[in-house]
Scaffold this motif. Structure first.
Motif, PDB file in Angstrom:
ATOM      1  N   UNK A 309     -19.479  19.948  11.066  1.00  0.00           N
ATOM      2  CA  UNK A 309     -19.336  21.139  10.221  1.00  0.00           C
ATOM      3  C   UNK A 309     -18.079  21.037   9.361  1.00  0.00           C
ATOM      4  N   UNK A 310     -16.961  20.605   9.983  1.00  0.00           N
ATOM      5  CA  UNK A 310     -15.709  20.477   9.234  1.00  0.00           C
ATOM      6  C   UNK A 310     -15.837  19.444   8.116  1.00  0.00           C
ATOM      7  N   UNK A 311     -16.551  18.358   8.412  1.00  0.00           N
ATOM      8  CA  UNK A 311     -16.770  17.335   7.385  1.00  0.00           C
ATOM      9  C   UNK A 311     -17.562  17.921   6.224  1.00  0.00           C
ATOM     10  N   UNK A 395     -18.237  33.668   2.269  1.00  0.00           N
ATOM     11  CA  UNK A 395     -17.393  32.739   3.029  1.00  0.00           C
ATOM     12  C   UNK A 395     -17.539  32.942   4.527  1.00  0.00           C
ATOM     13  N   UNK A 396     -17.528  34.215   4.949  1.00  0.00           N
ATOM     14  CA  UNK A 396     -17.697  34.512   6.380  1.00  0.00           C
ATOM     15  C   UNK A 396     -19.054  34.045   6.880  1.00  0.00           C
ATOM     16  N   UNK A 401     -21.102  29.646  11.893  1.00  0.00           N
ATOM     17  CA  UNK A 401     -21.357  28.709  13.002  1.00  0.00           C
ATOM     18  C   UNK A 401     -20.096  28.256  13.736  1.00  0.00           C
ATOM     19  N   UNK A 402     -18.915  28.451  13.107  1.00  0.00           N
ATOM     20  CA  UNK A 402     -17.671  28.004  13.738  1.00  0.00           C
ATOM     21  C   UNK A 402     -17.169  28.968  14.810  1.00  0.00           C
ATOM     22  N   UNK A 408      -8.748  34.533  12.423  1.00  0.00           N
ATOM     23  CA  UNK A 408      -9.164  33.514  11.450  1.00  0.00           C
ATOM     24  C   UNK A 408     -10.195  34.088  10.482  1.00  0.00           C
ATOM     25  N   UNK A 409     -11.112  34.871  11.036  1.00  0.00           N
ATOM     26  CA  UNK A 409     -12.132  35.508  10.197  1.00  0.00           C
ATOM     27  C   UNK A 409     -11.474  36.465   9.203  1.00  0.00           C
TER      28      UNK A 409
END
Length: 429
Positions: A309-311, A395-396, A401-402, A408-409
């Protein structure tokens, strides 16, 4: 009149039958032997035995099937299982089917005598008071269920592998009432074991590297089963918090992941006066091992998913930078400024971590805004402004999925809120 106990020894090895007969006959006990389960069943049909010692691996009917038969026809008879090929699965099956205890060959005469003495006492009590025995078993069963629940609850709370290792260590130490406990990670390529965590040490061996070719570790890894042994190797003295050893008891239990021993749980046992290591301990440690394996596999899977996901998100940020020259490096600059301000205000470390993590992602929702709006040179119309303002919500949604923490949200959702309440999306003050 004294009633001496009746003992039956069932084993296909003549030497075992002769040894047991000699030991217990000297006590005046009544001993009979059988070379297989079929002969043993014939003797049981003629006579009631207080204790039966049975091998597990025998030609014909196996020891486990024989155990089931014995418990059906004579529930109060204590059955001790012996084997030269120990495994956790066999041990658990034996306990589930009513075995009093489980002895691994080769065993000492003292070990055999002590186990049989306890079995005789248990059998005698069972025959005198079946009701009391049932209550005792029920209580022990309730205690075991409670212990299993504790294992589930403790591992469920662990968020990463480091915490899982720590909780495994604490649970194993508690289950066995051991002296010390440690957790080792197995490096298959190097054939080495790295101690990841340890408890109840004055000089913790955390970080110590041990060859996986040393016993008892080698056998545990190869056979994928627990080990309960006396250790004399002086190089292993740090595991017992000592400079040298002459013989120390050590229990090693493997955590099997994808069919291989990936992690080893070690418990050193207390010396004189300590309670004995029992089949209940094996059952609970087996449960801990299987639950730990599942938890570690789930964490690895989650880490792989998050890495992917980060990638993907990093690629999206780069794609966004490529679309909008204004946005290029904007997210990182905003994060740098926000971190400086937060530090100046003395914000907590946890909040600083949230800003550092979520800051670069705060405008990720712009990836869903059409080019004619995102790249527009002049001022927005009212309708265009409404669409542009949705990027915080988008964006949220992208980052859902994270499973972001609330702080952070908030970085993503509320970075356009204003002190006077004229910001968006909620007009916070």
């Amino acid at each position: 009149m004294i009633k001496y106990p009746d003992i039956l020894v069932v084993d296909d090895e003549e030497s075992i039958r002769e040894l047991a007969a000699e030991i217990f006959s000297k006590r005046g006990w009544n001993v009979e032997v059988a070379e297989n389960a079929e002969k043993g069943a014939e003797l049981i049909a003629k006579k009631k035995f207080d204790v039966i010692i049975s091998d597990i691996m025998m030609p014909g009917i196996s020891g486990l099937k024989f155990l089931k038969y014995v418990k059906e026809v004579s529930p109060s008879t204590a059955v001790i299982m012996i084997t030269g090929y120990p495994s956790i699965d066999i041990a658990v099956d034996a306990v589930k089917n009513g075995a009093f205890d489980f002895i691994v060959k080769p065993f000492t005469i003292d070990k055999l005598e002590l186990t049989v003495k306890k079995a005789v006492i248990m059998s005698s009590q069972a025959q005198r008071d079946e009701g009391a025995t049932r209550r005792k078993v029920t209580t022990e069963g309730a205690e075991e269920i409670s212990s299993v629940h504790t294992i589930d609850e403790a591992l469920e709370k662990a968020r990463d592998k480091r915490e899982v290792f720590r909780r495994i260590c604490e649970l194993a130490h508690t289950i066995v009432d051991g002296d010390k406990a440690f957790v080792m990670l197995y490096d298959r390529e190097q054939d080495e074991l790295l101690i990841k965590t340890a408890i109840n040490y004055d000089r913790a061996p955390t970080g110590m590297v041990i060859s996986a070719l040393k016993e008892p570790f080698k056998s545990v890894i190869e056979n994928k089963c627990y080990s309960y042994s006396l250790v004399h190797d002086r190089e292993l003295a740090p595991l017992f918090d000592k400079d040298y050893i002459t013989g120390e008891l050590l229990v090693i239990v493997p955590v099997i992941i994808k069919g291989e021993a990936a992690v080893l749980i070690g418990i050193t046992l207390r010396g004189e006066g300590a309670r004995e290591f029992t089949m209940k301990d094996i059952s609970l440690l087996t449960n801990l091992s299987s639950k730990a394996a599942l938890k570690l596999e789930n964490i690895s899977l989650t880490e792989n998913i998050l890495a992917n996901i980060f990638t993907t998100i990093d690629s999206l940020i780069k794609a966004l930078d490529a679309r909008d020259t204004y946005t290029k490096d904007h997210s990182q600059r905003v994060t740098t400024y926000a971190m400086s301000i937060a530090k100046a205000y003395g914000c907590s470390d946890s909040l600083l971590e949230s800003i550092s993590f979520a800051g670069p992602l705060h405008d990720i929702g712009k990836i869903g805004i059409r080019d004619e709006i995102l790249l527009k040179k002049g001022p927005f119309t009212e309708e265009e402004r409404k669409i542009m303002n949705t990027h915080v919500l988008r964006g949220c949604e992208i980052l859902k999925p994270l499973n972001l923490m609330e702080s952070e949200r908030a970085v993503v959702l509320y970075h356009h809120e204003r002190w006077d309440g004229n910001g968006y999306p909620e007009g916070l003050r």
